[in-house]
Write a protein that holds these residues in place. Sequence first.
Motif, PDB file in Angstrom:
ATOM      1  N   ALA A  43       0.834  -1.208   0.000  1.00 28.39           N
ATOM      2  CA  ALA A  43       0.000   0.000   0.000  1.00 28.39           C
ATOM      3  C   ALA A  43       0.863   1.250   0.000  1.00 28.39           C
ATOM      4  CB  ALA A  43      -0.925  -0.017   1.219  1.00 28.39           C
ATOM      5  N   MET A  44       1.929   1.254   0.801  1.00 35.90           N
ATOM      6  CA  MET A  44       2.834   2.395   0.849  1.00 35.90           C
ATOM      7  C   MET A  44       3.439   2.683  -0.516  1.00 35.90           C
ATOM      8  SD  MET A  44       4.883   1.447   4.373  1.00 35.90           S
ATOM      9  CE  MET A  44       6.182   2.655   4.049  1.00 35.90           C
ATOM     10  N   ALA A  45       3.964   1.636  -1.168  1.00 37.27           N
ATOM     11  CA  ALA A  45       4.655   1.807  -2.446  1.00 37.27           C
ATOM     12  C   ALA A  45       3.722   2.346  -3.525  1.00 37.27           C
ATOM     13  CB  ALA A  45       5.276   0.477  -2.885  1.00 37.27           C
ATOM     14  N   ASN A  46       2.467   1.942  -3.486  1.00 36.23           N
ATOM     15  CA  ASN A  46       1.499   2.426  -4.466  1.00 36.23           C
ATOM     16  C   ASN A  46       1.343   3.938  -4.426  1.00 36.23           C
ATOM     17  OD1 ASN A  46      -0.190   0.504  -6.219  1.00 36.23           O
ATOM     18  ND2 ASN A  46       0.039  -0.642  -4.313  1.00 36.23           N
ATOM     19  N   PHE A  47       1.513   4.525  -3.252  1.00 41.53           N
ATOM     20  CA  PHE A  47       1.244   5.946  -3.109  1.00 41.53           C
ATOM     21  C   PHE A  47       2.463   6.746  -2.647  1.00 41.53           C
ATOM     22  CE2 PHE A  47      -2.864   3.812  -2.796  1.00 41.53           C
ATOM     23  CZ  PHE A  47      -3.524   4.462  -3.825  1.00 41.53           C
ATOM     24  N   GLY A  48       3.642   6.231  -2.966  1.00 45.38           N
ATOM     25  CA  GLY A  48       4.846   7.034  -2.829  1.00 45.38           C
ATOM     26  C   GLY A  48       5.477   7.119  -1.467  1.00 45.38           C
ATOM     27  N   LEU A  49       5.088   6.262  -0.532  1.00 46.74           N
ATOM     28  CA  LEU A  49       5.733   6.225   0.779  1.00 46.74           C
ATOM     29  C   LEU A  49       6.760   5.096   0.804  1.00 46.74           C
ATOM     30  CD1 LEU A  49       2.712   6.806   3.193  1.00 46.74           C
ATOM     31  CD2 LEU A  49       4.275   8.474   2.218  1.00 46.74           C
ATOM     32  N   SER A  52       4.331  -8.368  -0.348  1.00 44.11           N
ATOM     33  CA  SER A  52       4.519  -6.958  -0.694  1.00 44.11           C
ATOM     34  C   SER A  52       4.379  -6.688  -2.183  1.00 44.11           C
ATOM     35  CB  SER A  52       5.891  -6.481  -0.225  1.00 44.11           C
ATOM     36  OG  SER A  52       6.925  -7.024  -1.039  1.00 44.11           O
ATOM     37  N   ALA A  53       4.215  -7.741  -3.003  1.00 46.34           N
ATOM     38  CA  ALA A  53       4.053  -7.578  -4.451  1.00 46.34           C
ATOM     39  C   ALA A  53       5.216  -6.794  -5.058  1.00 46.34           C
ATOM     40  CB  ALA A  53       2.720  -6.915  -4.783  1.00 46.34           C
ATOM     41  N   LYS A  54       6.438  -7.171  -4.635  1.00 44.72           N
ATOM     42  CA  LYS A  54       7.685  -6.581  -5.155  1.00 44.72           C
ATOM     43  C   LYS A  54       7.910  -5.131  -4.726  1.00 44.72           C
ATOM     44  CE  LYS A  54       8.015  -9.681  -9.122  1.00 44.72           C
ATOM     45  NZ  LYS A  54       8.224  -9.806 -10.588  1.00 44.72           N
TER      46      LYS A  54
END
Length: 274
Positions: free
Chosen positions: A34-40, A61-63
């Motif tokens: 979730a973090m990676a999707n939105f730039g965190l 984490s889906a990579k």
Amino acid sequence: MAGTNSKAKMITGGPAIILVEPQLGENIGTAARAMANFGLSELRVVNPRDGWPSEKAKNASAKADHVIDNAQIFDTVEEALSGLNLVYATTARPRDMFVSVSGPEAAMKNAREHVASGQNCGILFGRERTGLTNEEVALADEIVTFPVNPAFASLNIAQAVLLMSYEWMRTGNEAEPLQFEALTAPQARKEDLIGFFQHLEGALEAANFFRPPEKKAHMVSTLRALFQKARYSERDVTILRGVVGALEGRRTRNTPRRQAAEAQIADAKTDEPE
């Protein structure tokens, strides 16, 4: 829904996401996704039950490897707050505490302002079943609650992280860039505030302030929440610690901290209008 663009620049940074005692590696992994999707990108984990590193977290984490591989592990919440100036605590339960409450959008707009001024922010997420304790919430500057169905408030960790991460990304993608006024002084780091709390509480304990003893935990939480509301700077905390030291009668100790506190107090007095 999945999709990546290997040619696009990876967005990183933003507030630190702090997961307190998560039980399952999969929950850590889905939160990282979730973090990676939105730039965190900064993940801090306090005492994960299944240990670290975790293959289950990485697989879930889906990579989002840049988040998982750089995750920091801490033994306590206090240690996980090190280096942060502004901290939000997410909770769905009402709290009998003097802590400001805001929604995700307002919280992340405020976080943008602090980050733009060079300060560090963090967001606390509690345990899967029991959330955050009152003592942990008292370490935060504000509480964030989600506008959920009052008859069914049952977000899991990844969902809560997703909502906050989405609001963070959205506040940076408005049609007109957000404009923030420069803050006059950075907020004190959390480790400095915690040091002040411990100093003050030790002095109050010596003065037999916490009576009756069974109410001490609630009194400590209330005091911490009270001091958090003021958003002290590092200079403010130094002055406060000097004040507590003076009340303890430490007049013979000429330590560097005491010298700095006395100098700060003297400066503050000269700033006053005559």
